[in-house]
Design a protein around this motif. Sequence first.
Motif, mmCIF file in Angstrom:
data_model
loop_
_atom_site.group_PDB
_atom_site.id
_atom_site.type_symbol
_atom_site.label_atom_id
_atom_site.label_comp_id
_atom_site.label_asym_id
_atom_site.label_seq_id
_atom_site.Cartn_x
_atom_site.Cartn_y
_atom_site.Cartn_z
ATOM 1 N N LEU A 1 40.861 44.480 -5.327
ATOM 2 C CA LEU A 1 41.908 44.480 -6.355
ATOM 3 C C LEU A 1 41.836 45.671 -7.313
ATOM 4 C CD1 LEU A 1 42.157 40.656 -7.161
ATOM 5 C CD2 LEU A 1 43.564 42.015 -5.598
ATOM 6 N N PRO A 2 40.660 46.100 -7.792
ATOM 7 C CA PRO A 2 40.645 47.275 -8.683
ATOM 8 C C PRO A 2 41.204 48.529 -8.008
ATOM 9 C CG PRO A 2 38.609 46.044 -8.916
ATOM 10 C CD PRO A 2 39.329 45.455 -7.735
ATOM 11 N N ARG A 62 44.996 48.161 -7.677
ATOM 12 C CA ARG A 62 45.655 48.385 -8.979
ATOM 13 C C ARG A 62 45.692 49.867 -9.308
ATOM 14 N NH1 ARG A 62 49.508 46.797 -11.252
ATOM 15 N NH2 ARG A 62 48.782 44.660 -11.190
ATOM 16 N N ALA A 63 44.580 50.564 -9.064
ATOM 17 C CA ALA A 63 44.553 52.006 -9.345
ATOM 18 C C ALA A 63 45.596 52.739 -8.505
ATOM 19 C CB ALA A 63 43.163 52.565 -9.071
ATOM 20 N N PRO A 119 49.994 50.763 -13.430
ATOM 21 C CA PRO A 119 50.371 49.618 -14.265
ATOM 22 C C PRO A 119 51.757 49.056 -13.950
ATOM 23 C CG PRO A 119 50.370 51.642 -15.555
ATOM 24 C CD PRO A 119 49.779 51.981 -14.217
ATOM 25 N N VAL A 125 50.229 43.747 -7.860
ATOM 26 C CA VAL A 125 49.069 43.474 -7.006
ATOM 27 C C VAL A 125 48.864 41.962 -6.979
ATOM 28 C CG1 VAL A 125 46.590 43.799 -6.654
ATOM 29 C CG2 VAL A 125 47.973 45.674 -7.583
ATOM 30 N N ARG A 155 38.459 40.480 -12.167
ATOM 31 C CA ARG A 155 39.409 41.123 -11.252
ATOM 32 C C ARG A 155 40.806 40.533 -11.340
ATOM 33 N NH1 ARG A 155 34.582 40.785 -7.225
ATOM 34 N NH2 ARG A 155 33.435 42.656 -7.875
ATOM 35 N N ASN A 156 40.944 39.413 -12.025
ATOM 36 C CA ASN A 156 42.287 38.867 -12.270
ATOM 37 C C ASN A 156 43.079 39.760 -13.221
ATOM 38 O OD1 ASN A 156 40.403 38.062 -14.258
ATOM 39 N ND2 ASN A 156 41.754 36.421 -14.936
ATOM 40 N N ARG A 157 42.413 40.694 -13.893
ATOM 41 C CA ARG A 157 43.129 41.671 -14.718
ATOM 42 C C ARG A 157 43.795 42.742 -13.856
ATOM 43 N NH1 ARG A 157 38.373 40.815 -17.845
ATOM 44 N NH2 ARG A 157 37.420 42.683 -16.969
ATOM 45 N N ASP A 158 43.320 42.886 -12.610
ATOM 46 C CA ASP A 158 43.880 43.893 -11.709
ATOM 47 C C ASP A 158 44.983 43.335 -10.820
ATOM 48 O OD1 ASP A 158 42.182 46.144 -12.405
ATOM 49 O OD2 ASP A 158 40.552 44.992 -11.517
ATOM 50 N N GLY A 159 45.059 42.018 -10.690
ATOM 51 C CA GLY A 159 46.079 41.424 -9.839
ATOM 52 C C GLY A 159 46.231 39.937 -10.112
#
Length: 199
Positions: free
Chosen positions: A56-57, A60-61, A65, A69, A87-91
Amino acid sequence: MSDDHTHVQEFFGARAAGWDRRFPDDGPAYAAAVAELGLREGGRVLDAGCGTGRALPALRAAVGPSGVVLGADLTAEMLREAARAGRNRDGTLLLTDVAALPLRSSSLDAVFAAGLIAHLPQPAENLRELRRVVRPGGVLALFHPIGRASLAARQGRELTPDDLRAEPNLRALLTGAGWRMTSYADEDTRFLALAVRDA
């Protein structure tokens, strides 16, 4: 190969808490595989069978933003570990079966699937479902951070001619599910097959 969802959930649920500690050095391999998807800023991508969300990171990259994802997994314990690792911050994490995704048809640019194919109960049908949610021209990446021979040795088994990930078997399976394989790499350090959804 898995024959039912309960087996998959029990297997991965029991191992979720220590999963990332078992494979601490896989990050660069995941990032390199994601780079080969060719995602663009604002893209929409699904990590199918995301587990603890190690891809996921990088996903996301790749989409930035403004992109979308999603991480889908059948095992609640794995998704809890993904959230615990942040990792829930990335998707967005979805507790769902990749065989019946709660997504609109042709709504994604790509699907990334690490270690998934060996756990699909009906690979041809399940790959058709992944095709359904990807737009024409979209990409599927079937990935593993080590190659088939290394994985077989780790698991204490022999490689057999009927291995789904062997190139001729996988090519035929993907073709039958509406995908066109565009590249195939089976090395000690990674397995990566890329396929495109034809119209």
